[in-house]
Design a protein around this motif. Structure first.
Motif, PDB file in Angstrom:
ATOM      1  N   VAL A 143       0.838  -1.192   0.000  1.00  0.00           N
ATOM      2  CA  VAL A 143       0.000   0.000   0.000  1.00  0.00           C
ATOM      3  C   VAL A 143       0.873   1.242   0.000  1.00  0.00           C
ATOM      4  O   VAL A 143       2.082   1.172   0.245  1.00  0.00           O
ATOM      5  CB  VAL A 143      -0.956   0.018   1.214  1.00  0.00           C
ATOM      6  N   LEU A 157       0.825  -3.966   4.419  1.00  0.00           N
ATOM      7  CA  LEU A 157      -0.371  -4.127   5.231  1.00  0.00           C
ATOM      8  C   LEU A 157      -0.661  -5.615   5.376  1.00  0.00           C
ATOM      9  O   LEU A 157      -0.878  -6.318   4.393  1.00  0.00           O
ATOM     10  CB  LEU A 157      -1.565  -3.425   4.572  1.00  0.00           C
ATOM     11  N   ASP A 165     -10.490  -3.849  14.336  1.00  0.00           N
ATOM     12  CA  ASP A 165     -10.207  -2.414  14.310  1.00  0.00           C
ATOM     13  C   ASP A 165      -9.000  -2.059  15.169  1.00  0.00           C
ATOM     14  O   ASP A 165      -8.711  -0.897  15.397  1.00  0.00           O
ATOM     15  CB  ASP A 165     -11.440  -1.620  14.749  1.00  0.00           C
ATOM     16  N   TRP A 167      -5.039  -1.949  15.322  1.00  0.00           N
ATOM     17  CA  TRP A 167      -3.895  -1.939  14.405  1.00  0.00           C
ATOM     18  C   TRP A 167      -2.611  -1.664  15.186  1.00  0.00           C
ATOM     19  O   TRP A 167      -2.629  -1.011  16.235  1.00  0.00           O
ATOM     20  CB  TRP A 167      -4.048  -0.842  13.347  1.00  0.00           C
ATOM     21  N   THR A 194      -4.123  -5.962  13.109  1.00  0.00           N
ATOM     22  CA  THR A 194      -3.626  -5.740  11.750  1.00  0.00           C
ATOM     23  C   THR A 194      -2.314  -4.974  11.852  1.00  0.00           C
ATOM     24  O   THR A 194      -2.198  -4.045  12.655  1.00  0.00           O
ATOM     25  CB  THR A 194      -4.648  -4.929  10.930  1.00  0.00           C
ATOM     26  N   PHE A 230      -3.966   7.104   7.649  1.00  0.00           N
ATOM     27  CA  PHE A 230      -4.233   6.015   6.700  1.00  0.00           C
ATOM     28  C   PHE A 230      -4.938   4.862   7.409  1.00  0.00           C
ATOM     29  O   PHE A 230      -5.941   4.322   6.914  1.00  0.00           O
ATOM     30  CB  PHE A 230      -2.912   5.534   6.092  1.00  0.00           C
ATOM     31  N   ARG A 233      -8.544   5.664   8.273  1.00  0.00           N
ATOM     32  CA  ARG A 233      -9.417   5.660   7.094  1.00  0.00           C
ATOM     33  C   ARG A 233      -9.697   4.247   6.579  1.00  0.00           C
ATOM     34  O   ARG A 233     -10.597   4.043   5.769  1.00  0.00           O
ATOM     35  CB  ARG A 233      -8.791   6.516   5.987  1.00  0.00           C
ATOM     36  N   HIS A 234      -8.900   3.299   7.041  1.00  0.00           N
ATOM     37  CA  HIS A 234      -9.095   1.916   6.613  1.00  0.00           C
ATOM     38  C   HIS A 234      -9.594   1.029   7.750  1.00  0.00           C
ATOM     39  O   HIS A 234      -9.402  -0.180   7.735  1.00  0.00           O
ATOM     40  CB  HIS A 234      -7.800   1.362   6.025  1.00  0.00           C
ATOM     41  N   GLY A 235     -10.221   1.646   8.742  1.00  0.00           N
ATOM     42  CA  GLY A 235     -10.929   0.879   9.753  1.00  0.00           C
ATOM     43  C   GLY A 235     -10.306   0.802  11.124  1.00  0.00           C
ATOM     44  O   GLY A 235     -10.876   0.204  12.036  1.00  0.00           O
TER      45      GLY A 235
END
Length: 404
Positions: A143, A157, A165, A167, A194, A230, A233-235
């Motif tokens: 990414v 990623l 949710d 990270w 993540t 970032f 915005r991706h969860g």
């Protein structure tokens, strides 16, 4: 002229000559010191082109599956490591120490996945073990994290096994790349996180800054801040920042300067730089330089005129990088992992911070693991420490609407 007068004038001449010599020597010392300070300052802020091989390959036993190397503080460490050889053209994974003498060490060869170890003459040890996410048994994607100066920084990623949710953003250290943080992916993934492994300005993967120089965290934190945005915005709704070595200094700057503090649940630091003055002084001692050289090097890096020497466009604010002095500004739970015999970044800053902020800092020292090799040295302890700390971590607050 009397004998006494002659002797008196002779003494005056001798004193005068001696004074000239002393002044000349002082000027020479000052000049040499200035040159050394300038070289040290420029070296600290300049990204290296390549890392040199520093360990001789003495013999390879293919039948026995071992390699014998020159004994160094790194080559004798227990655990599993990467061994990059032939100026980075080759790579092997090395395991347990089979035998060791004062001058040599024989280790088990786990794999050779690039190059010919039999013809190698020199190499270097690394705690990485994994060179890229493809070495791990997880799906991943490449990414791009948008940066403030209009370009994007590449990142890996690696999603959690189940949608999550939570990270973790991995921030690597000086003179290395994002592969450094791959060792931490399994333990965070097992905890449901993540992983986002980022690059930042001047690390060789991300776009360079205008001056192409490190700021030791004083500007790099903006790129971590962009990674937080970032992730949100991706969860991501709860983020742990993990910094390795200089990455620790960058993470601390991010935690205290970001406008997204409410997203941060905690901080993990591995062999971190807590106070750059401490590190620069330590490196000066290791190089057997007079103590004033390190102080002078920091003066060069911290002054606008120093840019003429180092190439920096903006001086570094070392007071802002001192988190022993700024300990009371920290507010997030922190796990601090450091080896007592780090060899590059002294443990003193970590110990001082842990003492000053025992209310939020969990400090776990290691014995002989050396710099950023704690996982390699004692993987079980390293993993279990992080697992336990994550289980006790309170969740971060929800993000603001604009980042949802």
């Amino acid at each position: 002229m009397s004998g006494n007068q002659s002797r008196g004038r002779g003494l005056q001449r001798a004193v005068g000559v001696t004074g000239i010599v002393v002044v000349a020597l002082g000027a020479a010392v000052a000049t040499t010191g200035g040159v050394l300070a300038a070289v040290m300052a420029r070296t600290v802020v300049t990204p290296p082109v390549a890392r040199p091989d520093d360990t001789r390959v003495i013999a390879v036993d293919q039948a026995g599956g071992t390699v014998t190397l020159q004994s160094t503080p790194d080559s004798v460490l227990p655990g599993d490591y990467s061994f990059f050889f032939s100026a980075g053209a080759g790579h092997a994974q090395l395991g347990e120490v089979v035998t060791a003498t004062a001058r040599t060490v024989t280790r088990r060869i786990l794999s050779v996945d690039q190059g010919d170890l039999n013809t190698a003459q020199q190499g270097r040890f690394s705690g990485w073990l994994y060179r890229g996410p493809e070495d791990l048994p997880y799906a991943f994607s490449n990414v791009i994290v948008p940066l403030e100066f209009g370009q994007g920084a590449p990142a890996w990623l690696i999603p959690a096994e189940k949608p999550a949710d939570h990270w973790v953003i991995q921030v690597h250290g000086r003179a290395v790349t994002r592969a450094e943080g791959l060792r931490a992916v399994p333990v965070f993934r097992s905890a449901g996180y993540t992983s986002l492994l980022i690059s930042y300005r001047n690390d060789g993967d991300a776009p360079p800054s205008g001056d192409g120089r490190y700021s030791l965290g004083d500007t790099e934190w903006h790129d971590v801040d962009a990674a937080i945005e970032f992730a949100a915005r991706h969860g991501a709704r709860s983020i742990v920042l993990m910094g390795w070595s200089m990455g620790g200094a960058i993470v601390l700057q991010t935690a205290t300067r970001t406008s997204h503090s409410q997203l941060l649940a905690g901080i993990v630091l591995e062999s971190p730089v807590i106070d750059w003055a401490d590190v620069v002084a330590y490196q000066g001692v290791e190089l057997r330089l007079p103590t004033f050289i390190a102080r002078a090097a920091m003066e060069v890096m911290g002054r606008r005129w120093g840019g003429l020497i180092t190439g920096q466009s903006v001086p570094i604010d070392f007071r802002r990088l001192d988190f022993v002095d700024r300990a009371d500004e920290l507010e997030h739970p922190m796990l601090l992992l450091h080896s007592n015999d780090d060899g590059f970044v002294p443990v003193t800053g970590s110990r001082q911070l842990a003492t000053l902020r025992s209310d939020i800092v969990t400090f776990v020292p290691f014995g002989v693991a050396r710099h950023t090799k704690l996982w390699n040295y004692d993987r079980e302890r390293w993993n279990s420490t992080i697992t336990t700390w994550l289980a006790e971590l309170p969740h971060a607050a929800p993000p603001p609407a604009e980042l949802s």
